[in-house]
Design an enzyme around this catalytic site. Structure first.
Site, PDB file in Angstrom:
ATOM      1  N   SER A  16       0.809  -1.223   0.000  1.00  0.00           N
ATOM      2  CA  SER A  16       0.000   0.000   0.000  1.00  0.00           C
ATOM      3  C   SER A  16       0.838   1.266   0.000  1.00  0.00           C
ATOM      4  O   SER A  16       0.320   2.350  -0.254  1.00  0.00           O
ATOM      5  CB  SER A  16      -0.948  -0.003   1.210  1.00  0.00           C
ATOM      6  OG  SER A  16      -0.221  -0.119   2.408  1.00  0.00           O
ATOM      7  N   ARG A  17       2.125   1.159   0.305  1.00  0.00           N
ATOM      8  CA  ARG A  17       2.996   2.344   0.291  1.00  0.00           C
ATOM      9  C   ARG A  17       4.449   1.881   0.332  1.00  0.00           C
ATOM     10  O   ARG A  17       4.729   0.680   0.387  1.00  0.00           O
ATOM     11  CB  ARG A  17       2.700   3.251   1.487  1.00  0.00           C
ATOM     12  CG  ARG A  17       2.888   2.581   2.813  1.00  0.00           C
ATOM     13  CD  ARG A  17       2.768   3.559   3.984  1.00  0.00           C
ATOM     14  NE  ARG A  17       3.089   2.862   5.221  1.00  0.00           N
ATOM     15  CZ  ARG A  17       2.209   2.232   5.982  1.00  0.00           C
ATOM     16  NH1 ARG A  17       0.935   2.225   5.634  1.00  0.00           N
ATOM     17  NH2 ARG A  17       2.588   1.601   7.077  1.00  0.00           N
ATOM     18  N   VAL A  66      -0.508 -10.442   7.213  1.00  0.00           N
ATOM     19  CA  VAL A  66       0.380 -11.591   6.976  1.00  0.00           C
ATOM     20  C   VAL A  66       0.829 -12.268   8.266  1.00  0.00           C
ATOM     21  O   VAL A  66       1.342 -13.394   8.225  1.00  0.00           O
ATOM     22  CB  VAL A  66       1.626 -11.215   6.131  1.00  0.00           C
ATOM     23  CG1 VAL A  66       1.233 -10.660   4.778  1.00  0.00           C
ATOM     24  CG2 VAL A  66       2.556 -10.258   6.880  1.00  0.00           C
ATOM     25  N   SER A 144      16.711  -6.843   5.637  1.00  0.00           N
ATOM     26  CA  SER A 144      17.246  -5.546   6.079  1.00  0.00           C
ATOM     27  C   SER A 144      18.706  -5.747   6.452  1.00  0.00           C
ATOM     28  O   SER A 144      19.099  -6.849   6.868  1.00  0.00           O
ATOM     29  CB  SER A 144      16.474  -5.063   7.314  1.00  0.00           C
ATOM     30  OG  SER A 144      17.160  -4.000   7.933  1.00  0.00           O
ATOM     31  N   TYR A 157      13.440  -6.987  15.589  1.00  0.00           N
ATOM     32  CA  TYR A 157      13.488  -6.738  14.131  1.00  0.00           C
ATOM     33  C   TYR A 157      14.721  -7.430  13.526  1.00  0.00           C
ATOM     34  O   TYR A 157      14.630  -8.106  12.486  1.00  0.00           O
ATOM     35  CB  TYR A 157      13.539  -5.225  13.913  1.00  0.00           C
ATOM     36  CG  TYR A 157      13.479  -4.776  12.474  1.00  0.00           C
ATOM     37  CD1 TYR A 157      12.267  -4.747  11.781  1.00  0.00           C
ATOM     38  CD2 TYR A 157      14.622  -4.342  11.814  1.00  0.00           C
ATOM     39  CE1 TYR A 157      12.210  -4.306  10.460  1.00  0.00           C
ATOM     40  CE2 TYR A 157      14.572  -3.904  10.501  1.00  0.00           C
ATOM     41  CZ  TYR A 157      13.364  -3.886   9.830  1.00  0.00           C
ATOM     42  OH  TYR A 157      13.312  -3.451   8.524  1.00  0.00           O
ATOM     43  N   LYS A 161      14.756 -10.396  10.690  1.00  0.00           N
ATOM     44  CA  LYS A 161      15.370 -10.239   9.362  1.00  0.00           C
ATOM     45  C   LYS A 161      16.530 -11.229   9.174  1.00  0.00           C
ATOM     46  O   LYS A 161      16.751 -11.726   8.062  1.00  0.00           O
ATOM     47  CB  LYS A 161      15.831  -8.797   9.167  1.00  0.00           C
ATOM     48  CG  LYS A 161      14.683  -7.779   9.173  1.00  0.00           C
ATOM     49  CD  LYS A 161      13.648  -8.026   8.072  1.00  0.00           C
ATOM     50  CE  LYS A 161      12.647  -6.886   7.932  1.00  0.00           C
ATOM     51  NZ  LYS A 161      11.669  -7.103   6.867  1.00  0.00           N
TER      52      LYS A 161
HETATM   53  P1  NAP Z   1       6.182   1.130   5.331  1.00  0.00           P
HETATM   54  O1  NAP Z   1       6.246   2.348   4.486  1.00  0.00           O
HETATM   55  O2  NAP Z   1       5.850   1.248   6.768  1.00  0.00           O
HETATM   56  O3  NAP Z   1       5.177   0.108   4.622  1.00  0.00           O
HETATM   57  C1  NAP Z   1       4.900  -1.125   5.233  1.00  0.00           C
HETATM   58  C2  NAP Z   1       3.873  -1.838   4.408  1.00  0.00           C
HETATM   59  O4  NAP Z   1       3.669  -3.127   4.998  1.00  0.00           O
HETATM   60  C3  NAP Z   1       2.552  -1.148   4.359  1.00  0.00           C
HETATM   61  O5  NAP Z   1       1.960  -1.375   3.098  1.00  0.00           O
HETATM   62  C4  NAP Z   1       1.756  -1.876   5.443  1.00  0.00           C
HETATM   63  O6  NAP Z   1       0.355  -1.827   5.169  1.00  0.00           O
HETATM   64  C5  NAP Z   1       2.279  -3.282   5.281  1.00  0.00           C
HETATM   65  N1  NAP Z   1       2.134  -4.119   6.449  1.00  0.00           N
HETATM   66  C6  NAP Z   1       2.663  -3.968   7.678  1.00  0.00           C
HETATM   67  N2  NAP Z   1       2.339  -5.000   8.469  1.00  0.00           N
HETATM   68  C7  NAP Z   1       1.576  -5.823   7.714  1.00  0.00           C
HETATM   69  C8  NAP Z   1       0.927  -7.049   7.946  1.00  0.00           C
HETATM   70  N3  NAP Z   1       0.998  -7.651   9.136  1.00  0.00           N
HETATM   71  N4  NAP Z   1       0.241  -7.628   6.930  1.00  0.00           N
HETATM   72  C9  NAP Z   1       0.162  -7.043   5.711  1.00  0.00           C
HETATM   73  N5  NAP Z   1       0.750  -5.863   5.431  1.00  0.00           N
HETATM   74  C10 NAP Z   1       1.444  -5.265   6.422  1.00  0.00           C
HETATM   75  O7  NAP Z   1       7.564   0.332   5.310  1.00  0.00           O
HETATM   76  P2  NAP Z   1       8.703   0.189   4.192  1.00  0.00           P
HETATM   77  O8  NAP Z   1       9.839   1.019   4.614  1.00  0.00           O
HETATM   78  O9  NAP Z   1       8.156   0.311   2.830  1.00  0.00           O
HETATM   79  O10 NAP Z   1       9.128  -1.330   4.496  1.00  0.00           O
HETATM   80  C11 NAP Z   1       8.839  -2.405   3.638  1.00  0.00           C
HETATM   81  C12 NAP Z   1       9.767  -3.554   4.005  1.00  0.00           C
HETATM   82  O11 NAP Z   1      11.117  -3.125   3.861  1.00  0.00           O
HETATM   83  C13 NAP Z   1       9.621  -4.051   5.441  1.00  0.00           C
HETATM   84  O12 NAP Z   1       9.742  -5.448   5.483  1.00  0.00           O
HETATM   85  C14 NAP Z   1      10.799  -3.403   6.131  1.00  0.00           C
HETATM   86  O13 NAP Z   1      11.216  -4.147   7.259  1.00  0.00           O
HETATM   87  C15 NAP Z   1      11.834  -3.431   5.022  1.00  0.00           C
HETATM   88  N6  NAP Z   1      12.914  -2.474   5.196  1.00  0.00           N
HETATM   89  C16 NAP Z   1      12.676  -1.139   5.193  1.00  0.00           C
HETATM   90  C17 NAP Z   1      13.740  -0.270   5.360  1.00  0.00           C
HETATM   91  C18 NAP Z   1      13.584   1.218   5.352  1.00  0.00           C
HETATM   92  O14 NAP Z   1      14.584   1.913   5.626  1.00  0.00           O
HETATM   93  N7  NAP Z   1      12.421   1.757   5.056  1.00  0.00           N
HETATM   94  C19 NAP Z   1      15.029  -0.767   5.554  1.00  0.00           C
HETATM   95  C20 NAP Z   1      15.224  -2.138   5.557  1.00  0.00           C
HETATM   96  C21 NAP Z   1      14.153  -2.989   5.373  1.00  0.00           C
HETATM   97  P3  NAP Z   1      -0.734  -1.383   6.256  1.00  0.00           P
HETATM   98  O15 NAP Z   1      -0.464   0.038   6.643  1.00  0.00           O
HETATM   99  O16 NAP Z   1      -2.019  -1.590   5.558  1.00  0.00           O
HETATM  100  O17 NAP Z   1      -0.507  -2.293   7.441  1.00  0.00           O
END
Ligand code: NAP
Length: 245
Positions: A16-17, A66, A144, A157, A161
């Site tokens: 979703s984002r 999930v 991550s 976390y 990961k």
């Molecule tokens: P984000 O902007 O917070 O987006 C998270 C997404 O996951 C949203 O679409 C959210 O939807 C969904 N979500 C969360 N919990 C969920 C669940 N239980 N079931 C289904 N959907 C769920 O985060 P992001 O930064 O894009 O992160 C995406 C992935 O990248 C994650 O696995 C995160 O750990 C990883 N990551 C991010 C970073 C970073 O710096 N941003 C770095 C390393 C790894 P809803 O709002 O509808 O729940």
């Protein structure tokens, strides 16, 4: 949009984002019909679907948490009626619930492990058999750098990961001979809602001198999902602007 690479679709969790939305757009650009999963953010998911459709692609939003046991069934149901099988699965949905290890409550531990590790495991277990049957499949797990090195205040976390990376390697070895690859991407600091509280001070430790963009992680996912990456499996592609170099 290109023609669909295969007769099937791509599933992106947490689309979703942020990174998941960028992955959904990138896979749609590659021609895949995309199932864009979300948990609560229906407006965000609808926006991603509309954007893909405006670009000539095909997508639909599907709500499922999930971390819950029923999620794979809900997502599998969404692949019926002319969408599936899901030949690309991107386990991207994830969450943080930070705290110093010695003060962390059980709930914060299990919420994060359930969403970031147990969920992807159940989804792989449900979806890979159809990839095996098709003799083609691409699983990309969004891990991550916290799974590869210390990250103070993120013991849950980091464990989730690191577990995801271990799961990726072992699954890859189990299904490689069936034409299915399983890889991980390990992003560093990416500008999304998840990092709203990460201060710019961290950039002094990032050789690239900036936060990464979701589309830069989606490009890594797109490569690992491509036909051309068929001999790449069990690996973790680090995309962190040189932070861990
Ligand atoms: P984000 O902007 O917070 O987006 C998270 C997404 O996951 C949203 O679409 C959210 O939807 C969904 N979500 C969360 N919990 C969920 C669940 N239980 N079931 C289904 N959907 C769920 O985060 P992001 O930064 O894009 O992160 C995406 C992935 O990248 C994650 O696995 C995160 O750990 C990883 N990551 C991010 C970073 C970073 O710096 N941003 C770095 C390393 C790894 P809803 O709002 O509808 O729940």
């Amino acid at each position: 949009m290109s023609a669909p690479p295969r007769d099937g679709c791509a599933l992106v969790t947490g689309a979703s984002r942020g990174i998941g939305a960028a992955c959904a757009r990138a896979l749609a650009e590659m021609g895949w019909p995309v199932i864009a999963n979300y948990r609560e953010d229906a407006d965000g998911a609808r926006g991603v679907v509309e954007e893909i459709e405006r670009g000539g692609g095909r997508a639909k939003a599907v709500a499922a948490d999930v971390s819950r046991e029923e999620a794979p069934d809900i997502l599998m149901e969404a692949t019926r009626d002319g969408w599936g099988p899901a030949l690309v699965v991107v386990n991207n949905a994830g969450r943080r619930e930070d705290g110093l290890a010695l003060q962390l409550e059980d709930d914060a531990w299990s919420h994060v492990l359930d969403a970031n590790l147990c969920g992807p495991f159940r989804i792989c277990r449900a979806f890979i058999p159809k990839m095996v049957r098709a003799r083609f499949g691409r699983v990309v797990n969004v891990a991550s750098i916290a799974g590869l090195r210390a990250s103070r205040g993120q013991v849950n976390y980091a464990a989730s990961k690191a577990g995801l990376i271990g799961m990726t390697r072992t699954l890859a070895a189990e299904v490689a001979h069936r034409g299915v690859t399983v890889n991980a991407v390990a992003p560093g600091f990416i500008g999304t809602e998840m990092t709203w509280d990460v201060s710019d001070d961290v950039l002094s430790k990032v050789p690239a001198g900036r936060f990464g963009r979701p589309d830069e992680i989606a490009a890594c996912v797109g490569f690992l999902a491509s036909e051309g990456a068929g001999y790449v499996t069990g690996t973790t592609l680090v995309a962190d602007g040189g932070f861990s170099a």
